[in-house]
Write a protein that holds these residues in place. Structure first.
Motif, PDB file in Angstrom:
ATOM      1  N   VAL A   1      26.516  93.862 -97.201  1.00 54.58           N
ATOM      2  CA  VAL A   1      25.806  92.264 -97.427  1.00 54.58           C
ATOM      3  C   VAL A   1      26.894  91.708 -96.152  1.00 54.58           C
ATOM      4  N   ASP A   2      25.589  90.152 -96.551  1.00 57.19           N
ATOM      5  CA  ASP A   2      25.995  89.113 -95.178  1.00 57.19           C
ATOM      6  C   ASP A   2      27.408  88.725 -95.561  1.00 57.19           C
ATOM      7  N   THR A   3      27.061  88.452 -96.817  1.00 54.79           N
ATOM      8  CA  THR A   3      28.962  87.978 -97.201  1.00 54.79           C
ATOM      9  C   THR A   3      30.028  88.429 -97.045  1.00 54.79           C
ATOM     10  N   SER A   4      29.630  89.965 -96.289  1.00 54.95           N
ATOM     11  CA  SER A   4      30.820  90.971 -96.149  1.00 54.95           C
ATOM     12  C   SER A   4      32.032  89.944 -94.646  1.00 54.95           C
ATOM     13  N   ARG A   5      33.208  90.416 -95.065  1.00 57.55           N
ATOM     14  CA  ARG A   5      33.887  89.488 -94.292  1.00 57.55           C
ATOM     15  C   ARG A   5      34.114  90.699 -93.139  1.00 57.55           C
ATOM     16  N   VAL A   6      34.487  89.395 -91.408  1.00 57.30           N
ATOM     17  CA  VAL A   6      34.323  89.840 -90.684  1.00 57.30           C
ATOM     18  C   VAL A   6      35.663  89.977 -89.551  1.00 57.30           C
ATOM     19  N   TRP A   7      36.778  90.906 -88.545  1.00 52.49           N
ATOM     20  CA  TRP A   7      37.505  90.741 -88.078  1.00 52.49           C
ATOM     21  C   TRP A   7      37.007  91.191 -86.992  1.00 52.49           C
ATOM     22  N   ILE A   8      37.278  89.781 -85.435  1.00 54.59           N
ATOM     23  CA  ILE A   8      36.527  90.525 -84.948  1.00 54.59           C
ATOM     24  C   ILE A   8      37.918  90.582 -83.384  1.00 54.59           C
TER      25      ILE A   8
ATOM     26  N   SER B   1      33.899  84.569 -89.937  1.00 54.65           N
ATOM     27  CA  SER B   1      34.365  85.041 -90.898  1.00 54.65           C
ATOM     28  C   SER B   1      33.639  86.394 -91.688  1.00 54.65           C
ATOM     29  N   ASP B   2      32.453  86.359 -91.431  1.00 51.33           N
ATOM     30  CA  ASP B   2      31.338  86.567 -92.479  1.00 51.33           C
ATOM     31  C   ASP B   2      30.492  87.760 -91.703  1.00 51.33           C
ATOM     32  N   ILE B   3      29.723  88.301 -91.896  1.00 47.31           N
ATOM     33  CA  ILE B   3      28.447  89.096 -91.336  1.00 47.31           C
ATOM     34  C   ILE B   3      27.513  88.752 -90.935  1.00 47.31           C
ATOM     35  N   ARG B   4      26.674  87.649 -91.771  1.00 46.71           N
ATOM     36  CA  ARG B   4      25.770  86.253 -91.815  1.00 46.71           C
ATOM     37  C   ARG B   4      26.233  84.812 -90.809  1.00 46.71           C
ATOM     38  N   SER B   5      27.375  84.991 -90.726  1.00 49.45           N
ATOM     39  CA  SER B   5      28.499  84.555 -89.501  1.00 49.45           C
ATOM     40  C   SER B   5      28.359  84.817 -88.013  1.00 49.45           C
ATOM     41  N   PHE B   6      28.601  85.410 -88.265  1.00 57.51           N
ATOM     42  CA  PHE B   6      28.297  86.515 -87.109  1.00 57.51           C
ATOM     43  C   PHE B   6      27.716  87.320 -86.564  1.00 57.51           C
TER      44      PHE B   6
ATOM     45  N   GLU C   1      33.860  92.278 -99.507  1.00 58.48           N
ATOM     46  CA  GLU C   1      34.095  92.297-101.147  1.00 58.48           C
ATOM     47  C   GLU C   1      33.605  91.627-102.090  1.00 58.48           C
ATOM     48  N   SER C   2      32.750  92.173-101.754  1.00 58.34           N
ATOM     49  CA  SER C   2      31.859  91.547-103.539  1.00 58.34           C
ATOM     50  C   SER C   2      31.671  93.038-104.341  1.00 58.34           C
ATOM     51  N   PHE C   3      32.432  93.985-103.475  1.00 60.75           N
ATOM     52  CA  PHE C   3      32.708  95.562-103.964  1.00 60.75           C
ATOM     53  C   PHE C   3      33.926  95.418-104.609  1.00 60.75           C
ATOM     54  N   ASN C   4      34.850  95.569-103.831  1.00 60.66           N
ATOM     55  CA  ASN C   4      36.389  95.288-104.088  1.00 60.66           C
ATOM     56  C   ASN C   4      36.782  94.138-103.114  1.00 60.66           C
ATOM     57  N   GLN C   5      38.054  93.236-103.597  1.00 59.53           N
ATOM     58  CA  GLN C   5      38.248  92.291-102.398  1.00 59.53           C
ATOM     59  C   GLN C   5      39.555  93.038-101.822  1.00 59.53           C
ATOM     60  N   ALA C   6      39.442  92.703-100.195  1.00 58.44           N
ATOM     61  CA  ALA C   6      40.411  93.134 -99.905  1.00 58.44           C
ATOM     62  C   ALA C   6      41.787  92.260 -99.675  1.00 58.44           C
TER      63      ALA C   6
END
Length: 161
Positions: free
Chosen positions: A9-16, A138-143, A67-72
């Motif tokens: 989902v677009d709100t998923s957190r990302v680390w690059i 920080s998230d898929i949308r921004s990515f 993190e809408s499923f479970n928070q890291a």
């Protein structure tokens, strides 16, 4: 639990993580194998994390968690960093060197040390519209929208004034 990156989902957190060299096919296969295994089991306080990864431009490892499923948790994030550090040791690659900036020039990734950017701009090798990578999204949308940006629209704008 691993899911395909394009299903995050677009709100998923990302680390690059930016590798200090171009990743070979063999290195990418090893990274994919380790990441698949890790993400299948990745959890926070016993709760599975819906997560994914991809390797882009033979250079960037992108890890994501919905993190809408479970928070890291802090511990689960530390575990993902440990995964990347383990990959560094196994492959002899540095994913944490923040002193080099990548640009997309003529379809190729060009890596320039911070102290060489000014001269590359002066010599015309890096222009205001040259794409650079914002690895701090920080998230898929921004990515998807803000990861690749023109240098003039990034912190590098000071070199073009």
């Amino acid at each position: 639990m691993y899911i395909p990156f394009d299903e995050m989902v677009d709100t998923s957190r990302v680390w690059i993580y930016q590798a200090d060299k171009q990743l070979s096919t063999a290195e990418q296969s090893q990274i994919e194998s380790k990441c698949n295994s890790f993400l299948q089991e990745w959890a926070a306080h016993g709760q599975a994390l819906k997560s994914s990864f991809q390797i882009i431009h033979d250079k960037f490892l992108v890890i994501s968690v919905d993190e809408s499923f479970n928070q890291a948790s802090g511990c689960s994030i530390d575990a993902s960093v440990a995964l990347v550090k383990n990959l560094e040791q196994e492959l002899g690659i540095n994913f944490f060197d923040r002193t080099k900036i990548c640009f997309l020039v003529n379809g190729e990734i060009v890596e320039i040390p911070l102290n060489g950017i000014k001269s590359e701009v002066k010599n015309g090798n890096i222009k205001s519209d040259t794409l650079t990578f914002n690895n701090l999204v920080s998230d898929i949308r921004s990515f998807q929208t803000d990861w690749k940006v023109e240098a003039k629209n990034s912190w590098l704008k000071r070199y073009f004034q």
